[in-house]
Design an enzyme around this catalytic site. Structure first.
Site, PDB file in Angstrom:
ATOM      1  N   ASP A  63       0.863  -1.184   0.000  1.00  0.00           N
ATOM      2  CA  ASP A  63       0.000   0.000   0.000  1.00  0.00           C
ATOM      3  C   ASP A  63       0.899   1.233   0.000  1.00  0.00           C
ATOM      4  O   ASP A  63       1.791   1.354   0.850  1.00  0.00           O
ATOM      5  CB  ASP A  63      -0.923   0.013   1.219  1.00  0.00           C
ATOM      6  CG  ASP A  63      -1.899   1.179   1.171  1.00  0.00           C
ATOM      7  OD1 ASP A  63      -3.026   0.996   0.696  1.00  0.00           O
ATOM      8  OD2 ASP A  63      -1.504   2.280   1.619  1.00  0.00           O
ATOM      9  N   GLU A 123      -4.365   2.108  -4.717  1.00  0.00           N
ATOM     10  CA  GLU A 123      -2.910   2.131  -4.545  1.00  0.00           C
ATOM     11  C   GLU A 123      -2.404   0.849  -3.880  1.00  0.00           C
ATOM     12  O   GLU A 123      -1.295   0.810  -3.355  1.00  0.00           O
ATOM     13  CB  GLU A 123      -2.493   3.346  -3.703  1.00  0.00           C
ATOM     14  CG  GLU A 123      -2.948   3.327  -2.258  1.00  0.00           C
ATOM     15  CD  GLU A 123      -4.343   3.907  -2.048  1.00  0.00           C
ATOM     16  OE1 GLU A 123      -4.648   4.303  -0.904  1.00  0.00           O
ATOM     17  OE2 GLU A 123      -5.113   3.973  -3.016  1.00  0.00           O
TER      18      GLU A 123
END
Length: 388
Positions: free
Chosen positions: A259, A303
């Protein structure tokens, strides 16, 4: 029914115009297929050759040099279209060199006319060279998922080569084959075979284009448009197969979930274009660290990214995760001439008896623990095997 060369030339030209128009119109619609435009040009050149040879039966400059040279050029265009379609790196200079050699030979034949036997043998030899060259590219350079249509098209060129080889045998041994059924068949079908070959080749090329479009659509359905990685649905499908295979062999399989830290603030401060650039940069950094064979790297959403590492010892996976984290932190992204510092949090899970869903879930839990502990670090799920 008997057709003279002029009549057959007109028929061949009419069919050639129809095929050429079809490929040209397809090229206007399917703009992303460069091979289609090259093949359309090849059929136009074949049509021009049919006019040059069909309108003149006396072996003049028009039929001998222009007509023969155009046929050689059409073969070169077909070959280059095949190479480009299959992503085979063939340079234009090699086919064009053969075209130049053939044109020079035809010019010499016009200035110093050889015997009919020698002329037929030379033309047959050049035809076989082109056929063998294209068959080689189609059968030995085609991707595995395009073998069916390439094999069909290659078969057409093989039949064409056999036809010219048989003609050469008949020409070489006139006493043996003169006035035989084979001689009469080859003589009768000499020009008709060329017309039939053009029609069959157009069919073969069309099938190749259709297969390429189908494969591209399937690939797009499985690929993330921004990063070029597998998308989430493709990851679940491929990852499930990979983890199940490792579990059946008793091998460990690891999942790393990434992440990008504070990614929302990057979009808010720099804009979404910068965010897209950062995502692409991140993928490049991870790939630059080095992925093991058979690894699956995919965009899980937003993301978040997932890396599946089959048959790799958890200790090695832990070291790899640390290298990746450090590499991301050490290499800022560049957007519009300015640098954007980025970091990533990584959650990991490894097991020999867990399924893909459980591994991803465990890695996700570990990821949120890494973020809770301050980000820019690697955390491992306590519920499965832990490296080190």
């Amino acid at each position: 029914m008997h057709f003279d060369l002029y009549t057959l030339g007109v028929i061949g030209a009419a069919i050639g115009i129809a095929i050429s128009m079809s490929f040209t119109l397809l090229g206007l619609v399917l703009r992303g297929l460069p091979a289609l435009r090259i093949w359309a040009s090849a059929f136009w050149v074949v049509t021009a050759a049919a006019f040059a040879q069909g309108l003149d039966e006396n072996g003049s400059l028009l039929s001998t040099v222009a007509g023969g040279g155009l046929i050689a050029l059409a073969n070169a265009l077909m070959l280059m279209g095949i190479a480009i379609h299959l992503h085979y790196p063939l340079r234009w200079r090699w086919p064009l060199a053969v075209v130049g050699l053939f044109a020079a030979n035809q010019l010499h034949a016009y200035l110093v006319p050889p015997s009919q036997t020698v002329s037929a043998l030379m033309f047959g030899a050049y035809s076989v060279v082109w056929d063998v060259w294209m068959v080689w590219v189609l059968l030995w350079r085609a991707p595995r998922d395009m073998r069916n249509t390439c094999s069909f098209t290659a078969l057409i060129f093989i039949v064409d080569a056999v036809f010219y080889l048989l003609r050469s045998v008949v020409v070489l041994f006139p006493q043996t084959f003169a006035h035989t059924p084979l001689d009469e068949l080859l003589t009768t079908w000499n020009y008709l075979f060329g017309i039939l070959s053009s029609f069959l080749l157009s069919t073969g090329f069309t099938l190749m284009l259709a297969e390429r479009l189908t494969l591209d659509l399937r690939r797009l359905a499985r690929t993330d448009g921004l990063t070029g990685l597998l998308n989430r649905s493709a990851l679940i499908e491929a990852g499930t197969r990979l983890v199940d295979a490792c579990r059946a062999r008793g091998q460990a399989c690891s999942v790393l979930m990434f992440d990008l830290d504070h990614f929302k603030s990057i979009n808010d401060s720099w804009g979404h274009a910068a965010g897209d650039a950062v995502l692409g940069h991140f993928v490049g950094v991870i790939r630059g660290v080095g992925l093991v064979r058979d690894a699956l790297f995919a965009r899980y959403g937003g993301e978040e990214f997932v890396l599946v590492l089959p048959a790799v010892e958890p200790v090695q996976v832990g070291a790899l995760a640390e290298r990746m984290r450090a590499a991301v932190a050490a290499k800022p992204a560049v957007f519009d001439g300015r640098t954007i510092n980025i970091t990533t949090s990584i959650g990991g899970a490894a097991a020999t008896d867990a399924n893909f869903e459980r591994l991803v879930s465990a890695a996700d839990v570990a990821l949120y623990r890494a973020k809770h502990l301050g980000r820019d670090q690697v955390a491992w799920s306590p519920g499965v095997e832990r490296p080190g």
